[in-house]
Design a protein around this motif. Sequence first.
Motif, PDB file in Angstrom:
ATOM      1  N   ARG A  40     105.178 -19.841  82.714  1.00  0.00           N
ATOM      2  CA  ARG A  40     106.061 -18.945  81.978  1.00  0.00           C
ATOM      3  C   ARG A  40     106.796 -19.694  80.863  1.00  0.00           C
ATOM      4  O   ARG A  40     106.936 -19.177  79.742  1.00  0.00           O
ATOM      5  N   CYS A  41     107.281 -20.873  81.179  1.00  0.00           N
ATOM      6  CA  CYS A  41     107.964 -21.680  80.152  1.00  0.00           C
ATOM      7  C   CYS A  41     106.997 -22.052  79.034  1.00  0.00           C
ATOM      8  O   CYS A  41     107.363 -22.014  77.850  1.00  0.00           O
ATOM      9  N   ARG A  43     104.276 -20.446  78.019  1.00  0.00           N
ATOM     10  CA  ARG A  43     103.963 -19.294  77.172  1.00  0.00           C
ATOM     11  C   ARG A  43     105.109 -18.978  76.212  1.00  0.00           C
ATOM     12  O   ARG A  43     104.873 -18.582  75.065  1.00  0.00           O
ATOM     13  N   ARG A  44     106.322 -19.173  76.659  1.00  0.00           N
ATOM     14  CA  ARG A  44     107.483 -18.819  75.851  1.00  0.00           C
ATOM     15  C   ARG A  44     107.838 -19.902  74.835  1.00  0.00           C
ATOM     16  O   ARG A  44     108.231 -19.600  73.697  1.00  0.00           O
ATOM     17  N   TRP A  45     107.705 -21.169  75.228  1.00  0.00           N
ATOM     18  CA  TRP A  45     108.267 -22.279  74.439  1.00  0.00           C
ATOM     19  C   TRP A  45     107.222 -23.206  73.814  1.00  0.00           C
ATOM     20  O   TRP A  45     107.592 -24.165  73.138  1.00  0.00           O
ATOM     21  N   ARG A  91     104.646 -22.165  71.740  1.00  0.00           N
ATOM     22  CA  ARG A  91     103.887 -21.366  70.780  1.00  0.00           C
ATOM     23  C   ARG A  91     103.418 -22.245  69.620  1.00  0.00           C
ATOM     24  O   ARG A  91     104.161 -23.114  69.132  1.00  0.00           O
ATOM     25  N   ARG A 151     108.797 -28.149  70.112  1.00  0.00           N
ATOM     26  CA  ARG A 151     107.980 -27.994  71.319  1.00  0.00           C
ATOM     27  C   ARG A 151     108.250 -29.125  72.317  1.00  0.00           C
ATOM     28  O   ARG A 151     108.286 -28.909  73.534  1.00  0.00           O
ATOM     29  N   TRP A 205     111.568 -28.327  74.011  1.00  0.00           N
ATOM     30  CA  TRP A 205     111.430 -27.286  75.023  1.00  0.00           C
ATOM     31  C   TRP A 205     110.650 -27.789  76.242  1.00  0.00           C
ATOM     32  O   TRP A 205     110.901 -27.346  77.373  1.00  0.00           O
ATOM     33  N   THR A 232     111.981 -27.742  80.061  1.00  0.00           N
ATOM     34  CA  THR A 232     111.192 -27.257  81.200  1.00  0.00           C
ATOM     35  C   THR A 232     111.275 -28.224  82.371  1.00  0.00           C
ATOM     36  O   THR A 232     111.462 -27.809  83.526  1.00  0.00           O
TER      37      THR A 232
END
Length: 311
Positions: free
Chosen positions: A39-40, A42-44, A46, A54, A57, A61
Amino acid sequence: MADPVALMALALDAALGWPQSLYRRIGHPVGQFARIIERCERRWNRPELPIPTRRRWGTVTVLLLILLVGGSCWLLQSLLLKTFGQLGWIVLALLAWPALAQRSLFDHVRAVALTLEVGDLPAARTAVSAIVGRDAEALDESAVARAAIESLAESYCDGVTAPFFWLLFAGLPGVWVYKAINTADSLIGHKEERWRAFGWAAARTDDLFNLIPARLSGLLICLVAGGGWRILWRDARNHASPNAGWPEAAMSGALGVRLAGPVSYDQVVHSKAWIGSEGRQACAHDIRRALSIYCRACLMLWIIAAAAWLF
């Protein structure tokens, strides 16, 4: 810890592994970690985000995993010990048990040996593909045996020694934080373009968490095998990982076989240095010998756990 949590967890894992009936009903705790990480990611992670963003992020995580897993396990451990006193260690051992992989690792590697011993190379390739990420379709008998032995040696650290070490050192929070970080490394700690920035923190944190367990694993393998020290000291750094080379070099020296070397991933051949380059080619019998060494090395952890409890 002053109680036999580690010893009982080792015993439960050796006797039962993680039963398929339990897996079908409740899965495995690392599956929950994987869902959080995905989930992290997919969100962070990109593609349109700048690389430094990136990476930040990805660090968030890792910190999130440590806080969530470590905090919840610390609260649970405190509650159990406060509620049940000295008997709380029994429940803690049950909760720590799934973090160890003595039995499952033995069973997976033994399956490779069994298929090679009866000359069923296609089945051996299928069996080894369950424990390694390399292309297995074109591996010959020696390459299959080498892959199985490498996986056994490296996973002795990742799946047994390191969880044991962190359980002994930091209790339930320690062992499950380690498993969460190790899961993150396996999912996102890669050098491919998609993962390099976002997975940087996971890979570096996993390296740190395995620093002592990897070296302990190498020492224990050589100790129970009664040899392999020269290859351990000489070739431990021939691996791309700062840690995986230690148990692999120890196993290479103990068996007298060469490990590592060129390997194919996704149809691309990667040039890797040999470990124990003067050793002979591995065979099915060497997998059996490696499993024997592995069992004795696991027994050493039992002895350490018993000594920690008693003294």
